[in-house]
Design an enzyme around this catalytic site. Structure first.
Site, mmCIF file in Angstrom:
data_model
loop_
_atom_site.group_PDB
_atom_site.id
_atom_site.type_symbol
_atom_site.label_atom_id
_atom_site.label_comp_id
_atom_site.label_asym_id
_atom_site.label_seq_id
_atom_site.Cartn_x
_atom_site.Cartn_y
_atom_site.Cartn_z
ATOM 1 N N ASP A 29 0.833 -1.212 0.000
ATOM 2 C CA ASP A 29 0.000 0.000 0.000
ATOM 3 C C ASP A 29 0.865 1.258 0.000
ATOM 4 O OD1 ASP A 29 -2.371 1.372 -0.039
ATOM 5 O OD2 ASP A 29 -2.676 1.285 2.122
ATOM 6 N N GLY A 30 0.323 2.316 -0.595
ATOM 7 C CA GLY A 30 0.979 3.625 -0.543
ATOM 8 C C GLY A 30 1.590 4.087 -1.854
ATOM 9 N N GLY A 32 0.137 5.382 -4.497
ATOM 10 C CA GLY A 32 -0.434 6.652 -4.941
ATOM 11 C C GLY A 32 0.135 7.814 -4.144
ATOM 12 N N HIS A 46 2.640 3.164 -8.963
ATOM 13 C CA HIS A 46 2.359 1.747 -9.261
ATOM 14 C C HIS A 46 3.522 1.125 -10.045
ATOM 15 C CE1 HIS A 46 -1.556 2.216 -7.623
ATOM 16 N NE2 HIS A 46 -2.063 2.912 -8.613
ATOM 17 N N ASN A 77 -11.034 -2.372 -5.491
ATOM 18 C CA ASN A 77 -10.245 -1.396 -6.264
ATOM 19 C C ASN A 77 -10.883 -1.038 -7.615
ATOM 20 O OD1 ASN A 77 -7.023 -2.633 -5.075
ATOM 21 N ND2 ASN A 77 -8.199 -0.896 -4.332
ATOM 22 N N GLU A 216 1.419 -13.278 12.128
ATOM 23 C CA GLU A 216 1.993 -12.130 12.835
ATOM 24 C C GLU A 216 1.862 -10.910 11.928
ATOM 25 O OE1 GLU A 216 3.055 -12.035 15.947
ATOM 26 O OE2 GLU A 216 2.580 -14.161 16.183
HETATM 27 C C1 IPE Z 1 -5.367 -2.682 -0.299
HETATM 28 O O1 IPE Z 1 -5.050 -1.354 -0.426
HETATM 29 C C2 IPE Z 1 -5.375 -3.348 -1.635
HETATM 30 C C3 IPE Z 1 -4.061 -3.514 -2.256
HETATM 31 C C4 IPE Z 1 -2.917 -3.221 -1.723
HETATM 32 C C5 IPE Z 1 -4.081 -4.086 -3.574
HETATM 33 P P1 IPE Z 1 -6.165 -0.235 -0.578
HETATM 34 O O2 IPE Z 1 -5.439 1.058 -0.712
HETATM 35 O O3 IPE Z 1 -7.117 -0.594 -1.639
HETATM 36 O O4 IPE Z 1 -6.923 -0.333 0.833
HETATM 37 P P2 IPE Z 1 -7.718 0.756 1.652
HETATM 38 O O5 IPE Z 1 -8.657 1.432 0.695
HETATM 39 O O6 IPE Z 1 -6.705 1.712 2.203
HETATM 40 O O7 IPE Z 1 -8.386 -0.018 2.735
HETATM 41 C C1 IPE Z 2 -1.533 0.164 -3.414
HETATM 42 O O1 IPE Z 2 -1.284 1.531 -3.449
HETATM 43 C C2 IPE Z 2 -1.696 -0.438 -4.796
HETATM 44 C C3 IPE Z 2 -3.083 -0.770 -5.148
HETATM 45 C C4 IPE Z 2 -4.114 -0.740 -4.358
HETATM 46 C C5 IPE Z 2 -3.306 -1.186 -6.519
HETATM 47 P P1 IPE Z 2 -2.469 2.557 -3.497
HETATM 48 O O2 IPE Z 2 -2.837 2.816 -4.910
HETATM 49 O O3 IPE Z 2 -3.577 2.124 -2.625
HETATM 50 O O4 IPE Z 2 -1.777 3.860 -2.902
HETATM 51 P P2 IPE Z 2 -2.388 4.844 -1.830
HETATM 52 O O5 IPE Z 2 -2.823 4.025 -0.670
HETATM 53 O O6 IPE Z 2 -3.540 5.534 -2.501
HETATM 54 O O7 IPE Z 2 -1.272 5.761 -1.499
HETATM 55 MG MG MG Z 3 -4.011 2.382 -0.664
#
Ligand code: IPE
Ligand code: IPE
Ligand code: MG
Length: 249
Positions: A29-30, A32, A46, A77, A216
């Site tokens: 995650d993160g 974006g 990405h 998503n 864990e």
């Molecule tokens: C979880 O991340 C899904 C993936 C990493 C593919 P999201 O960014 O979609 O989750 P939320 O919206 O923060 O719960």
């Molecule tokens: C995780 O990163 C990748 C996917 C869910 C595809 P995000 O796209 O959720 O990035 P943030 O959480 O918005 O920063």
């Molecule tokens: Mg995310």
């Protein structure tokens, strides 16, 4: 990237080879936020995230971790802007095509978890091709959760089992945890020992709901595109300090 990959090629000395997690799952995650913080479009995050995943996969191979499961796209998503969804689908397809030979060479078996029938057909083709071409590989069992939702997975398992009861091939009394787990997408990799989530969010986001019962958990504030072997080492170090009790004393 190159510099990072050459670091920590061997298992770091502070980690105990005998107590490595056998199966690591990651909520990547993160991406974006990583891009937006630099004034870049989210998709750049990405793209960078793919490089990180490749390095962590190679790291599993180098260090002797036999299974890696990564959350690439959740069933929720689809609710993102169409351009981002389309970019991700195209990215998955391109990366699969580009990396297949490398996975074969590295003895990685790739599988996909999720409702794959809803993915673009050209992506499904690459998915099937890569699963077929790597099916006998043994060094790392790499699973990519794509259009994956934990609740959906549980519901589809219930349906499949209900069908078997209906057609008389099993009795309701035969339904137990082990039979149920055999109907999940993870039937041949089992439960993760360690679940890592990047970017600081303290939630599961519908990932492996059944399977994380006794995993864990390790959450780092680092955004996925900045996650590296050093961070992975910290996660495994933290895991090795845990006392896994499984409800016992
Ligand atoms: C979880 O991340 C899904 C993936 C990493 C593919 P999201 O960014 O979609 O989750 P939320 O919206 O923060 O719960
Ligand atoms: C995780 O990163 C990748 C996917 C869910 C595809 P995000 O796209 O959720 O990035 P943030 O959480 O918005 O920063
Ligand atoms: Mg995310």
């Amino acid at each position: 990237m190159i510099a990072k990959e050459t670091l920590l090629q061997q298992l770091p000395q502070d980690l105990d080879r005998a107590r490595l997690p056998q199966h690591v799952a990651v909520i990547m995650d993160g991406n974006g936020r990583w891009a937006q913080r630099q004034g870049l479009p989210r998709i750049i995050g990405h793209r960078r995230g793919v490089d990180v995943l490749k390095d962590i996969l190679r790291c599993c191979k180098d260090w002797g971790i036999g299974a890696l499961t990564a959350y690439a796209f959740s069933s929720e998503n689809w609710g993102r802007p169409l351009e981002e969804v389309n970019f991700l689908m195209t990215l998955f397809e391109r990366v699969l095509r580009q990396e297949l030979n490398e996975m074969i060479a590295e003895n990685v078996r790739i599988r996909f978890l999720g409702n794959l029938s809803a993915l673009p057909e050209s992506l499904q083709k690459e998915i099937n091709r890569s699963m077929e071409a790597t099916r006998d590989n043994r060094d790392v069992r790499f699973s990519v959760a794509t259009n994956y939702g934990g609740r959906q997975e549980i519901v589809q398992a219930c349906r499949a089992i209900a069908e078997q009861v209906k057609n008389g091939s099993i009795e309701p009394e035969q339904i137990d945890e082990s039979l149920f787990a055999r109907h999940l997408y993870t039937s041949d990799v089992g439960d993760p020992d360690l679940l890592i989530r990047t970017s600081g969010e303290m939630r599961i986001s519908n990932f492996l709901l059944w399977q994380v019962a006794y995993s864990e958990l390790y959450v780092t504030n680092t955004l996925w595109p900045d996650f590296d072997r050093q961070e992975f080492r910290s996660a495994i170090g933290a895991y090795q300090k845990r006392n896994r009790r499984f409800g016992k004393l």
